[in-house]
Design an enzyme around this catalytic site. Structure first.
Site, PDB file in Angstrom:
ATOM      1  N   ASN A  14     -23.465  -3.730  10.129  1.00 57.92           N
ATOM      2  CA  ASN A  14     -22.944  -3.174   8.883  1.00 57.92           C
ATOM      3  C   ASN A  14     -21.966  -4.141   8.233  1.00 57.92           C
ATOM      4  O   ASN A  14     -21.963  -4.302   7.013  1.00 57.92           O
ATOM      5  CB  ASN A  14     -22.271  -1.816   9.114  1.00 57.92           C
ATOM      6  CG  ASN A  14     -23.260  -0.678   9.053  1.00 57.92           C
ATOM      7  OD1 ASN A  14     -24.110  -0.624   8.183  1.00 57.92           O
ATOM      8  ND2 ASN A  14     -23.136   0.248   9.986  1.00 57.92           N
ATOM      9  N   HIS A 102     -20.623   7.387   9.420  1.00 58.83           N
ATOM     10  CA  HIS A 102     -21.037   8.103  10.627  1.00 58.83           C
ATOM     11  C   HIS A 102     -22.559   8.233  10.606  1.00 58.83           C
ATOM     12  O   HIS A 102     -23.135   8.550   9.562  1.00 58.83           O
ATOM     13  CB  HIS A 102     -20.394   9.492  10.669  1.00 58.83           C
ATOM     14  CG  HIS A 102     -20.655  10.209  11.945  1.00 58.83           C
ATOM     15  ND1 HIS A 102     -19.989   9.897  13.113  1.00 58.83           N
ATOM     16  CD2 HIS A 102     -21.524  11.202  12.249  1.00 58.83           C
ATOM     17  CE1 HIS A 102     -20.440  10.682  14.088  1.00 58.83           C
ATOM     18  NE2 HIS A 102     -21.378  11.469  13.583  1.00 58.83           N
TER      19      HIS A 102
END
Length: 188
Positions: A14, A102
């Site tokens: 990420n 999340h």
């Protein structure tokens, strides 16, 4: 130029997606990457992009070391990108603009111990038809901050937690960098 500080504990895929996205923007940059793991692959990614990195212990996170480093950098936004420790109130009180991603559709499958493979396995075990991502502000509790963005994906064809993880990673890489940029520019 607005400054982002990334916190990551692992591979850093990420973080890589965020760095690459911001390379094409002229208004924001990743000023530093912080990690609580001395051997995290995200540190190699930081080095490859010429981004300073700071490694710290859990004790340093909860005391003043990390806060002092952040005070020197004065980031406009702190992003948790695969960071596995609870973010301390000490830092949140000084830097309240912290967001996290999340790998599930909160409030389902959130809370302490619900990260990565644990989330995907729980989703599989419960025979969910979809899962997704939730990007949210960080507060003093795990995964309970105000939602910024959610995106679902159908997983009826997935037979393993790894297949679910692959679909979720695709969503993360597609949406997280853009949402970060929009948060920086006050669209959320």
């Amino acid at each position: 130029m607005k400054k982002i500080v990334l916190f990551a504990s692992g591979n850093g895929s990420n973080a890589e997606a965020i760095i690459r996205y911001l390379d094409h923007q002229s208004t924001a940059t990743v000023a530093a990457i912080f990690s609580n793991k001395f051997d995290a692959k995200v540190l190699d990614r930081a080095k490859n992009h010429g981004i300073p990195s700071i490694v710290f212990t859990k004790a340093q996170l909860n005391e003043t070391f990390v806060l002092e480093q952040l005070e020197q950098l004065q980031p406009d936004l702190i992003v948790l990108a695969g960071f596995l420790l609870k973010f301390p109130e000490l830092i949140l009180s000084e830097f309240p603009k912290v967001i996290n991603i999340h790998p599930a559709l909160l409030p389902k499958y959130g809370g302490k111990g619900m990260y990565g493979r644990h989330v995907h396995q729980a989703v599989l075990d419960n025979k969910e038809k979809e899962t997704g991502i939730t990007i949210h502000y960080v507060n003093e509790n795990y995964d309970e901050g105000k939602f910024i963005f959610q995106k679902a994906v159908n997983i009826e064809d997935c037979k393993t937690a790894e297949e679910i993880a692959q679909k979720v990673h695709e969503l993360e890489h597609q949406h997280f960098p853009r949402v970060i940029f929009e948060v920086l520019n006050s669209k959320f």
